[in-house]
Design a protein around this motif. Structure first.
Motif, PDB file in Angstrom:
ATOM      1  N   VAL A 121      52.637  51.958 -54.375  1.00  0.00           N
ATOM      2  CA  VAL A 121      51.833  53.157 -53.729  1.00  0.00           C
ATOM      3  C   VAL A 121      51.927  52.754 -52.127  1.00  0.00           C
ATOM      4  CG1 VAL A 121      49.605  53.790 -53.151  1.00  0.00           C
ATOM      5  CG2 VAL A 121      50.139  53.442 -55.430  1.00  0.00           C
ATOM      6  N   GLY A 122      52.048  51.499 -51.643  1.00  0.00           N
ATOM      7  CA  GLY A 122      52.035  51.216 -50.438  1.00  0.00           C
ATOM      8  C   GLY A 122      53.403  51.576 -49.737  1.00  0.00           C
ATOM      9  N   GLY A 123      54.533  51.584 -50.678  1.00  0.00           N
ATOM     10  CA  GLY A 123      55.796  51.934 -50.237  1.00  0.00           C
ATOM     11  C   GLY A 123      56.164  53.295 -50.045  1.00  0.00           C
ATOM     12  N   TYR A 124      55.230  54.179 -50.898  1.00  0.00           N
ATOM     13  CA  TYR A 124      55.328  55.527 -50.798  1.00  0.00           C
ATOM     14  C   TYR A 124      54.634  56.002 -49.448  1.00  0.00           C
ATOM     15  CZ  TYR A 124      56.821  55.762 -55.612  1.00  0.00           C
ATOM     16  OH  TYR A 124      57.525  55.707 -56.592  1.00  0.00           O
ATOM     17  N   GLU A 125      53.536  55.306 -49.062  1.00  0.00           N
ATOM     18  CA  GLU A 125      52.707  55.515 -47.775  1.00  0.00           C
ATOM     19  C   GLU A 125      53.689  55.206 -46.711  1.00  0.00           C
ATOM     20  OE1 GLU A 125      49.322  53.141 -48.277  1.00  0.00           O
ATOM     21  OE2 GLU A 125      48.333  54.723 -49.554  1.00  0.00           O
ATOM     22  N   ASP A 126      54.339  53.979 -46.666  1.00  0.00           N
ATOM     23  CA  ASP A 126      55.422  53.720 -45.608  1.00  0.00           C
ATOM     24  C   ASP A 126      56.254  54.703 -45.456  1.00  0.00           C
ATOM     25  OD1 ASP A 126      54.078  51.346 -45.573  1.00  0.00           O
ATOM     26  OD2 ASP A 126      55.562  50.209 -46.750  1.00  0.00           O
ATOM     27  N   LEU A 127      56.985  55.264 -46.838  1.00  0.00           N
ATOM     28  CA  LEU A 127      57.984  56.339 -46.427  1.00  0.00           C
ATOM     29  C   LEU A 127      57.262  57.572 -46.159  1.00  0.00           C
ATOM     30  CD1 LEU A 127      59.847  55.959 -49.945  1.00  0.00           C
ATOM     31  CD2 LEU A 127      60.822  55.433 -47.595  1.00  0.00           C
ATOM     32  N   LEU A 134      56.803  61.285 -41.412  1.00  0.00           N
ATOM     33  CA  LEU A 134      55.893  62.127 -40.344  1.00  0.00           C
ATOM     34  C   LEU A 134      56.279  61.653 -38.818  1.00  0.00           C
ATOM     35  CD1 LEU A 134      52.573  61.903 -41.958  1.00  0.00           C
ATOM     36  CD2 LEU A 134      53.688  63.808 -41.770  1.00  0.00           C
ATOM     37  N   GLN A 135      56.688  60.245 -38.847  1.00  0.00           N
ATOM     38  CA  GLN A 135      57.011  60.056 -37.459  1.00  0.00           C
ATOM     39  C   GLN A 135      58.406  60.497 -36.946  1.00  0.00           C
ATOM     40  OE1 GLN A 135      57.142  55.617 -38.661  1.00  0.00           O
ATOM     41  NE2 GLN A 135      55.566  55.127 -37.083  1.00  0.00           N
ATOM     42  N   ALA A 155      59.507  63.552 -37.906  1.00  0.00           N
ATOM     43  CA  ALA A 155      59.005  64.863 -37.735  1.00  0.00           C
ATOM     44  C   ALA A 155      58.574  64.927 -36.350  1.00  0.00           C
ATOM     45  CB  ALA A 155      58.252  65.440 -38.921  1.00  0.00           C
ATOM     46  N   VAL A 156      57.629  64.249 -36.027  1.00  0.00           N
ATOM     47  CA  VAL A 156      57.054  64.182 -34.658  1.00  0.00           C
ATOM     48  C   VAL A 156      58.030  63.877 -33.777  1.00  0.00           C
ATOM     49  CG1 VAL A 156      55.349  62.656 -33.002  1.00  0.00           C
ATOM     50  CG2 VAL A 156      54.682  63.620 -35.499  1.00  0.00           C
ATOM     51  N   LEU A 157      58.968  62.755 -33.827  1.00  0.00           N
ATOM     52  CA  LEU A 157      59.980  62.394 -32.761  1.00  0.00           C
ATOM     53  C   LEU A 157      60.617  63.614 -32.697  1.00  0.00           C
ATOM     54  CD1 LEU A 157      60.354  58.850 -33.878  1.00  0.00           C
ATOM     55  CD2 LEU A 157      59.493  59.757 -31.648  1.00  0.00           C
ATOM     56  N   ARG A 158      61.118  64.191 -33.583  1.00  0.00           N
ATOM     57  CA  ARG A 158      62.319  65.308 -33.327  1.00  0.00           C
ATOM     58  C   ARG A 158      61.617  66.499 -32.643  1.00  0.00           C
ATOM     59  NH1 ARG A 158      66.002  66.159 -38.428  1.00  0.00           N
ATOM     60  NH2 ARG A 158      67.260  67.393 -36.638  1.00  0.00           N
ATOM     61  N   ALA A 159      60.157  66.887 -33.197  1.00  0.00           N
ATOM     62  CA  ALA A 159      59.592  67.920 -32.291  1.00  0.00           C
ATOM     63  C   ALA A 159      59.493  67.538 -30.868  1.00  0.00           C
ATOM     64  CB  ALA A 159      58.365  68.169 -33.182  1.00  0.00           C
ATOM     65  N   VAL A 160      59.041  66.559 -30.365  1.00  0.00           N
ATOM     66  CA  VAL A 160      59.059  66.065 -29.108  1.00  0.00           C
ATOM     67  C   VAL A 160      60.371  66.324 -28.420  1.00  0.00           C
ATOM     68  CG1 VAL A 160      58.988  64.206 -27.650  1.00  0.00           C
ATOM     69  CG2 VAL A 160      57.199  64.627 -29.627  1.00  0.00           C
ATOM     70  N   ALA A 161      61.496  65.774 -29.291  1.00  0.00           N
ATOM     71  CA  ALA A 161      63.037  66.032 -28.462  1.00  0.00           C
ATOM     72  C   ALA A 161      63.222  67.420 -28.514  1.00  0.00           C
ATOM     73  CB  ALA A 161      63.731  65.124 -29.336  1.00  0.00           C
ATOM     74  N   ASP A 162      62.930  68.197 -29.750  1.00  0.00           N
ATOM     75  CA  ASP A 162      63.544  69.607 -29.566  1.00  0.00           C
ATOM     76  C   ASP A 162      62.906  70.425 -28.804  1.00  0.00           C
ATOM     77  OD1 ASP A 162      65.399  68.763 -31.663  1.00  0.00           O
ATOM     78  OD2 ASP A 162      64.232  69.708 -33.391  1.00  0.00           O
ATOM     79  N   LEU A 163      61.485  70.170 -28.608  1.00  0.00           N
ATOM     80  CA  LEU A 163      60.565  71.194 -27.811  1.00  0.00           C
ATOM     81  C   LEU A 163      60.422  70.628 -26.434  1.00  0.00           C
ATOM     82  CD1 LEU A 163      58.187  72.134 -30.562  1.00  0.00           C
ATOM     83  CD2 LEU A 163      59.930  73.390 -29.824  1.00  0.00           C
ATOM     84  N   ALA A 200      60.415  51.777 -33.673  1.00  0.00           N
ATOM     85  CA  ALA A 200      61.365  51.526 -34.561  1.00  0.00           C
ATOM     86  C   ALA A 200      61.919  52.700 -35.434  1.00  0.00           C
ATOM     87  CB  ALA A 200      60.586  50.541 -35.737  1.00  0.00           C
ATOM     88  N   ALA A 201      60.782  53.771 -35.772  1.00  0.00           N
ATOM     89  CA  ALA A 201      61.234  54.878 -36.295  1.00  0.00           C
ATOM     90  C   ALA A 201      62.373  55.670 -35.578  1.00  0.00           C
ATOM     91  CB  ALA A 201      60.132  55.749 -36.695  1.00  0.00           C
ATOM     92  N   ALA A 202      61.736  55.697 -34.124  1.00  0.00           N
ATOM     93  CA  ALA A 202      62.844  56.340 -33.182  1.00  0.00           C
ATOM     94  C   ALA A 202      64.124  55.821 -33.404  1.00  0.00           C
ATOM     95  CB  ALA A 202      62.177  56.356 -31.970  1.00  0.00           C
ATOM     96  N   ALA A 203      64.299  54.404 -33.585  1.00  0.00           N
ATOM     97  CA  ALA A 203      65.764  53.680 -33.327  1.00  0.00           C
ATOM     98  C   ALA A 203      66.723  54.112 -34.462  1.00  0.00           C
ATOM     99  CB  ALA A 203      65.673  52.003 -33.540  1.00  0.00           C
ATOM    100  N   LEU A 204      66.015  54.750 -35.539  1.00  0.00           N
ATOM    101  CA  LEU A 204      66.621  55.306 -36.690  1.00  0.00           C
ATOM    102  C   LEU A 204      67.473  56.703 -36.413  1.00  0.00           C
ATOM    103  CD1 LEU A 204      64.124  54.167 -39.501  1.00  0.00           C
ATOM    104  CD2 LEU A 204      66.171  53.022 -38.843  1.00  0.00           C
ATOM    105  N   LEU A 205      67.076  57.127 -35.542  1.00  0.00           N
ATOM    106  CA  LEU A 205      67.532  58.633 -35.155  1.00  0.00           C
ATOM    107  C   LEU A 205      68.579  58.689 -34.055  1.00  0.00           C
ATOM    108  CD1 LEU A 205      63.894  60.394 -34.479  1.00  0.00           C
ATOM    109  CD2 LEU A 205      65.331  60.454 -36.569  1.00  0.00           C
ATOM    110  N   LYS A 206      69.349  59.633 -34.439  1.00  0.00           N
ATOM    111  CA  LYS A 206      70.450  59.710 -33.461  1.00  0.00           C
ATOM    112  C   LYS A 206      70.047  60.136 -31.839  1.00  0.00           C
ATOM    113  CE  LYS A 206      73.007  62.433 -36.816  1.00  0.00           C
ATOM    114  NZ  LYS A 206      73.904  63.715 -37.001  1.00  0.00           N
ATOM    115  N   ASP A 207      70.716  59.816 -30.931  1.00  0.00           N
ATOM    116  CA  ASP A 207      70.252  60.011 -29.512  1.00  0.00           C
ATOM    117  C   ASP A 207      69.885  61.453 -29.369  1.00  0.00           C
ATOM    118  OD1 ASP A 207      70.781  57.419 -28.749  1.00  0.00           O
ATOM    119  OD2 ASP A 207      72.436  57.677 -27.966  1.00  0.00           O
ATOM    120  N   ALA A 208      70.174  62.369 -29.732  1.00  0.00           N
ATOM    121  CA  ALA A 208      69.999  63.731 -29.697  1.00  0.00           C
ATOM    122  C   ALA A 208      68.888  64.251 -30.353  1.00  0.00           C
ATOM    123  CB  ALA A 208      71.233  64.651 -30.268  1.00  0.00           C
TER     124      ALA A 208
END
Length: 109
Positions: free
Chosen positions: A13-19, A24-25, A27-35, A59-67
């Motif tokens: 259950v903790g693993g699913y919560e982490d995922l 969510l992180q 989604a938030v980061l991409r929305a911040v960048a896109d908008l 750490a979540a941001a580090a997983l995303l491409k720069d764009a």
């Protein structure tokens, strides 16, 4: 991690919560960048979840491409149970980190 496989803590259950938190992180980061958002406030049902969201956001941001991620990230959890001085300091930091050229994400309960 395979479906149903326990997380490092030994709890599936903790693993699913982490995922879910990571999704969510992202989604938030991409929305911040896109908008091209400068400030974002997220609300959480639990203080611990808000603190984990804020602590893990870089750490979540580090997983995303720069764009797909904001140029700058600053995140901090604030809860009504925090001392007033600590809440005021967090809001002052939030204001300082979100100038005209910067982005920030703050996690709040």
């Amino acid at each position: 991690m395979a479906a149903g496989e326990p997380s490092a803590g030994g709890n599936a259950v903790g693993g699913y919560e982490d995922l879910l938190r990571l999704a969510l992180q992202v989604a938030v980061l991409r929305a911040v960048a896109d908008l091209e958002l400068r400030r974002v406030v997220t609300f959480h049902s639990r203080v611990a979840g808000a603190r984990e969201f804020a602590a893990d956001l870089p750490a979540a941001a580090a997983l995303l491409k720069d764009a797909d991620r904001p140029e700058r990230i600053w995140a901090k959890a604030v809860a009504g149970t925090d001392r007033l001085a600590d809440r005021r300091a967090a809001f002052a930091e939030f204001k300082a980190h979100t100038g005209d050229d910067g982005h920030s994400s703050r996690s709040q309960l």
